[in-house]
Motif scaffolding. Structure first.
Motif, PDB file in Angstrom:
ATOM      1  N   PRO A  26       0.816  -1.220   0.000  1.00  0.00           N
ATOM      2  CA  PRO A  26       0.000   0.000   0.000  1.00  0.00           C
ATOM      3  C   PRO A  26       0.851   1.273   0.000  1.00  0.00           C
ATOM      4  CG  PRO A  26      -0.759  -1.557   1.679  1.00  0.00           C
ATOM      5  CD  PRO A  26       0.563  -2.056   1.186  1.00  0.00           C
ATOM      6  N   LEU A  27       0.590   2.141  -0.980  1.00  0.00           N
ATOM      7  CA  LEU A  27       1.266   3.439  -1.074  1.00  0.00           C
ATOM      8  C   LEU A  27       0.224   4.470  -1.478  1.00  0.00           C
ATOM      9  CD1 LEU A  27       3.821   5.143  -0.940  1.00  0.00           C
ATOM     10  CD2 LEU A  27       4.340   4.462  -3.294  1.00  0.00           C
ATOM     11  N   PHE A  28      -0.189   5.277  -0.510  1.00  0.00           N
ATOM     12  CA  PHE A  28      -1.246   6.259  -0.701  1.00  0.00           C
ATOM     13  C   PHE A  28      -0.682   7.650  -0.434  1.00  0.00           C
ATOM     14  CE2 PHE A  28      -3.172   2.258   0.424  1.00  0.00           C
ATOM     15  CZ  PHE A  28      -4.239   2.145  -0.440  1.00  0.00           C
ATOM     16  N   ALA A  29       0.210   8.102  -1.296  1.00  0.00           N
ATOM     17  CA  ALA A  29       0.899   9.377  -1.079  1.00  0.00           C
ATOM     18  C   ALA A  29       1.038  10.109  -2.404  1.00  0.00           C
ATOM     19  CB  ALA A  29       2.278   9.138  -0.465  1.00  0.00           C
ATOM     20  N   ARG A  30       0.883  11.429  -2.363  1.00  0.00           N
ATOM     21  CA  ARG A  30       1.160  12.240  -3.552  1.00  0.00           C
ATOM     22  C   ARG A  30       2.661  12.399  -3.764  1.00  0.00           C
ATOM     23  NH1 ARG A  30      -3.281  14.508  -5.587  1.00  0.00           N
ATOM     24  NH2 ARG A  30      -5.115  14.710  -4.240  1.00  0.00           N
ATOM     25  N   ARG A  31       3.380  12.376  -2.647  1.00  0.00           N
ATOM     26  CA  ARG A  31       4.821  12.565  -2.738  1.00  0.00           C
ATOM     27  C   ARG A  31       5.512  11.655  -1.730  1.00  0.00           C
ATOM     28  NH1 ARG A  31       8.271  18.303  -2.407  1.00  0.00           N
ATOM     29  NH2 ARG A  31      10.316  17.309  -2.208  1.00  0.00           N
ATOM     30  N   LEU A  32       6.637  11.102  -2.132  1.00  0.00           N
ATOM     31  CA  LEU A  32       7.462  10.268  -1.263  1.00  0.00           C
ATOM     32  C   LEU A  32       8.906  10.681  -1.481  1.00  0.00           C
ATOM     33  CD1 LEU A  32       7.854   7.829   0.648  1.00  0.00           C
ATOM     34  CD2 LEU A  32       7.971   6.388  -1.398  1.00  0.00           C
ATOM     35  N   ALA A  33       9.472  11.407  -0.483  1.00  0.00           N
ATOM     36  CA  ALA A  33      10.842  11.916  -0.608  1.00  0.00           C
ATOM     37  C   ALA A  33      10.970  12.710  -1.904  1.00  0.00           C
ATOM     38  CB  ALA A  33      11.845  10.764  -0.515  1.00  0.00           C
ATOM     39  N   HIS A  34      11.846  12.280  -2.823  1.00  0.00           N
ATOM     40  CA  HIS A  34      12.076  13.021  -4.058  1.00  0.00           C
ATOM     41  C   HIS A  34      11.128  12.600  -5.184  1.00  0.00           C
ATOM     42  CE1 HIS A  34      14.076   9.215  -4.548  1.00  0.00           C
ATOM     43  NE2 HIS A  34      14.394   9.464  -5.797  1.00  0.00           N
ATOM     44  N   LEU A  35      10.178  11.739  -4.891  1.00  0.00           N
ATOM     45  CA  LEU A  35       9.242  11.259  -5.909  1.00  0.00           C
ATOM     46  C   LEU A  35       7.901  11.964  -5.760  1.00  0.00           C
ATOM     47  CD1 LEU A  35       9.843   7.417  -5.563  1.00  0.00           C
ATOM     48  CD2 LEU A  35      11.069   9.042  -7.026  1.00  0.00           C
ATOM     49  N   ARG A  36       7.271  12.229  -6.898  1.00  0.00           N
ATOM     50  CA  ARG A  36       5.898  12.726  -6.859  1.00  0.00           C
ATOM     51  C   ARG A  36       5.054  11.908  -7.822  1.00  0.00           C
ATOM     52  NH1 ARG A  36       4.513  16.574 -11.049  1.00  0.00           N
ATOM     53  NH2 ARG A  36       6.346  17.138 -12.295  1.00  0.00           N
ATOM     54  N   ARG A  37       3.796  11.812  -7.474  1.00  0.00           N
ATOM     55  CA  ARG A  37       2.861  11.049  -8.296  1.00  0.00           C
ATOM     56  C   ARG A  37       2.507  11.873  -9.523  1.00  0.00           C
ATOM     57  NH1 ARG A  37      -0.632   6.599  -6.422  1.00  0.00           N
ATOM     58  NH2 ARG A  37      -2.065   6.118  -8.124  1.00  0.00           N
ATOM     59  N   ARG A  38       2.827  11.343 -10.685  1.00  0.00           N
ATOM     60  CA  ARG A  38       2.628  12.076 -11.929  1.00  0.00           C
ATOM     61  C   ARG A  38       1.441  11.566 -12.734  1.00  0.00           C
ATOM     62  NH1 ARG A  38       6.597  12.270 -16.075  1.00  0.00           N
ATOM     63  NH2 ARG A  38       5.099  13.776 -16.904  1.00  0.00           N
ATOM     64  N   ARG A  39       0.941  10.408 -12.395  1.00  0.00           N
ATOM     65  CA  ARG A  39      -0.194   9.874 -13.150  1.00  0.00           C
ATOM     66  C   ARG A  39      -1.094   9.116 -12.192  1.00  0.00           C
ATOM     67  NH1 ARG A  39       0.980   6.468 -18.469  1.00  0.00           N
ATOM     68  NH2 ARG A  39       1.573   8.535 -19.223  1.00  0.00           N
ATOM     69  N   GLY A  40      -2.399   9.296 -12.371  1.00  0.00           N
ATOM     70  CA  GLY A  40      -3.371   8.616 -11.521  1.00  0.00           C
ATOM     71  C   GLY A  40      -3.572   9.337 -10.207  1.00  0.00           C
ATOM     72  N   ALA A  41      -4.820   9.452  -9.793  1.00  0.00           N
ATOM     73  CA  ALA A  41      -5.125  10.082  -8.506  1.00  0.00           C
ATOM     74  C   ALA A  41      -4.662   9.192  -7.365  1.00  0.00           C
ATOM     75  CB  ALA A  41      -6.629  10.324  -8.401  1.00  0.00           C
ATOM     76  N   VAL A  42      -4.403   9.810  -6.213  1.00  0.00           N
ATOM     77  CA  VAL A  42      -4.155   9.023  -5.014  1.00  0.00           C
ATOM     78  C   VAL A  42      -5.370   8.126  -4.794  1.00  0.00           C
ATOM     79  CG1 VAL A  42      -3.820   9.136  -2.516  1.00  0.00           C
ATOM     80  CG2 VAL A  42      -2.647  10.759  -4.008  1.00  0.00           C
ATOM     81  N   PRO A  44      -8.634   6.227  -3.643  1.00  0.00           N
ATOM     82  CA  PRO A  44      -9.698   6.710  -2.760  1.00  0.00           C
ATOM     83  C   PRO A  44      -9.736   5.932  -1.451  1.00  0.00           C
ATOM     84  CG  PRO A  44     -10.604   5.294  -4.455  1.00  0.00           C
ATOM     85  CD  PRO A  44      -9.149   5.481  -4.792  1.00  0.00           C
ATOM     86  N   PRO A  45     -10.469   6.447  -0.468  1.00  0.00           N
ATOM     87  CA  PRO A  45     -10.529   5.751   0.826  1.00  0.00           C
ATOM     88  C   PRO A  45     -10.965   4.299   0.721  1.00  0.00           C
ATOM     89  CG  PRO A  45     -11.425   7.964   1.037  1.00  0.00           C
ATOM     90  CD  PRO A  45     -11.166   7.751  -0.429  1.00  0.00           C
ATOM     91  N   GLU A  46     -11.832   3.976  -0.250  1.00  0.00           N
ATOM     92  CA  GLU A  46     -12.289   2.589  -0.375  1.00  0.00           C
ATOM     93  C   GLU A  46     -11.134   1.629  -0.655  1.00  0.00           C
ATOM     94  OE1 GLU A  46     -13.747   1.840  -4.837  1.00  0.00           O
ATOM     95  OE2 GLU A  46     -14.641   3.627  -3.935  1.00  0.00           O
ATOM     96  N   ALA A  47     -10.044   2.145  -1.230  1.00  0.00           N
ATOM     97  CA  ALA A  47      -8.903   1.283  -1.530  1.00  0.00           C
ATOM     98  C   ALA A  47      -8.198   0.819  -0.258  1.00  0.00           C
ATOM     99  CB  ALA A  47      -7.914   2.020  -2.428  1.00  0.00           C
ATOM    100  N   LEU A  48      -8.435   1.506   0.840  1.00  0.00           N
ATOM    101  CA  LEU A  48      -7.817   1.118   2.111  1.00  0.00           C
ATOM    102  C   LEU A  48      -8.499  -0.097   2.731  1.00  0.00           C
ATOM    103  CD1 LEU A  48      -7.422   4.715   3.524  1.00  0.00           C
ATOM    104  CD2 LEU A  48      -5.514   3.158   3.095  1.00  0.00           C
ATOM    105  N   ARG A  49      -9.671  -0.442   2.234  1.00  0.00           N
ATOM    106  CA  ARG A  49     -10.415  -1.556   2.829  1.00  0.00           C
ATOM    107  C   ARG A  49      -9.807  -2.873   2.369  1.00  0.00           C
ATOM    108  NH1 ARG A  49     -14.937  -4.460   1.284  1.00  0.00           N
ATOM    109  NH2 ARG A  49     -15.267  -3.111  -0.549  1.00  0.00           N
ATOM    110  N   ALA A  50      -9.351  -3.655   3.312  1.00  0.00           N
ATOM    111  CA  ALA A  50      -8.709  -4.935   2.980  1.00  0.00           C
ATOM    112  C   ALA A  50      -8.815  -5.874   4.175  1.00  0.00           C
ATOM    113  CB  ALA A  50      -7.245  -4.734   2.613  1.00  0.00           C
ATOM    114  N   ASP A  51      -8.840  -7.161   3.873  1.00  0.00           N
ATOM    115  CA  ASP A  51      -8.742  -8.157   4.936  1.00  0.00           C
ATOM    116  C   ASP A  51      -7.295  -8.414   5.293  1.00  0.00           C
ATOM    117  OD1 ASP A  51     -11.643  -9.048   5.171  1.00  0.00           O
ATOM    118  OD2 ASP A  51     -11.284  -9.329   3.028  1.00  0.00           O
ATOM    119  N   VAL A  52      -6.420  -8.291   4.301  1.00  0.00           N
ATOM    120  CA  VAL A  52      -4.992  -8.500   4.529  1.00  0.00           C
ATOM    121  C   VAL A  52      -4.214  -7.603   3.582  1.00  0.00           C
ATOM    122  CG1 VAL A  52      -4.860 -10.453   2.910  1.00  0.00           C
ATOM    123  CG2 VAL A  52      -3.138 -10.218   4.705  1.00  0.00           C
ATOM    124  N   ALA A  53      -3.119  -7.041   4.064  1.00  0.00           N
ATOM    125  CA  ALA A  53      -2.189  -6.273   3.241  1.00  0.00           C
ATOM    126  C   ALA A  53      -0.865  -7.021   3.200  1.00  0.00           C
ATOM    127  CB  ALA A  53      -1.989  -4.867   3.802  1.00  0.00           C
TER     128      ALA A  53
END
Length: 257
Positions: A26-42, A44-53
């Motif tokens: 799981p990686l739900f961040a617009r930016r991580l250190a020197h990286l930024r998300r350039r494609r695709g939205a972060v 949504p909250p529903e993506a956090l729903r899981a039985d196991v990660a």
């Protein structure tokens, strides 16, 4: 029932099999250190729903503590053996049910069996970190057998260690203009697909994050790996079906052959 795979970007996917939701790296961040998300939205909250990660290895773009902290209390979390010692932030996630895994270990989640398999990749938390844990892939078996490779290079016993699978979630690129050892590019991922004999594949780990200020540096390395994997998979594994997904898109797959 069909198995459904959703790609949220980078190595983050949701796999739904046997009424059980599995979330990978799981990686739900617009930016991580020197990286930024350039494609695709972060995602949504529903993506956090899981039985196991599932966490494949200790690198911060795969074991991202702030993202894991957003999972619902009681969520199962499978991590490489030694991860809690190597990453102090993991020990603070007391609301999660953490299990450390080594290659060959199997655990049950609902109706699924999740087996840890080896990966050829650097297992340190940082490139110069002292503490490390084995990099892993996972095979999730329910209605189908799905292989999540995490980050890995090709290795001699890949087919033997992973075993027969129906679908492979394979990394085909990276987050910068250079892929070091222990990674699959589009060509090596196509070879891996042929070795595994999977009926279908979903390319991941490309086209999401890119270093800040490097947009004009070898941009084909950001945009092209998914298309290139499709092209090369048709050559190396012509019987396999490649599902190249947009960010947030899903595909329904048949059960085990």
């Amino acid at each position: 029932m069909p198995v459904e795979v959703t790609w949220w970007g980078h190595a983050t996917c949701t796999l739904e099999d046997s009424h059980t939701r599995v979330l990978t790296d799981p990686l739900f961040a617009r930016r991580l250190a020197h990286l930024r998300r350039r494609r695709g939205a972060v995602p949504p909250p529903e993506a956090l729903r899981a039985d196991v990660a599932l966490v494949s290895h200790l690198h911060a773009d795969h074991l991202h503590v702030p993202s894991l902290a957003r999972l619902a209390p009681g969520t199962r979390l499978l991590v490489p053996r030694g991860a809690s010692r190597a990453v102090p932030g993991l020990r603070k996630l007391t609301a999660l049910d953490v299990t450390e895994m080594a290659p060959g270990d199997v655990t049950s989640v609902g109706a699924l069996a999740v087996r840890a398999v080896p990966a050829l990749h650097d297992g340190r938390r940082l490139p110069v970190g002292r503490r490390h844990a084995p990099a892993l892939g996972y095979v999730v078996e329910g209605e189908a057998r799905t292989y999540f490779a995490g980050d890995t290079g090709l290795f001699e016993d890949m087919a033997k260690e992973v075993g027969p699978v129906d679908t492979a979630l394979l990394p085909v690129g990276g987050w910068g203009p250079y892929l070091g050892d222990g990674h699959l590019d589009a060509g090596r991922a196509a070879q891996a697909l042929a070795l595994l004999g999977a009926a279908s594949a979903v390319p991941v780990h490309y086209g999401t994050y890119w270093p800040i200020g490097m947009d004009a540096v070898r941009p084909h390395e950001f945009h092209a790996p998914g298309h290139e994997f499709e092209r090369l998979a048709a050559r190396h594994a012509p019987e396999a079906v490649v599902h190249r997904l947009d960010h947030g898109a899903s595909v329904r797959l048949g059960g085990a052959r």
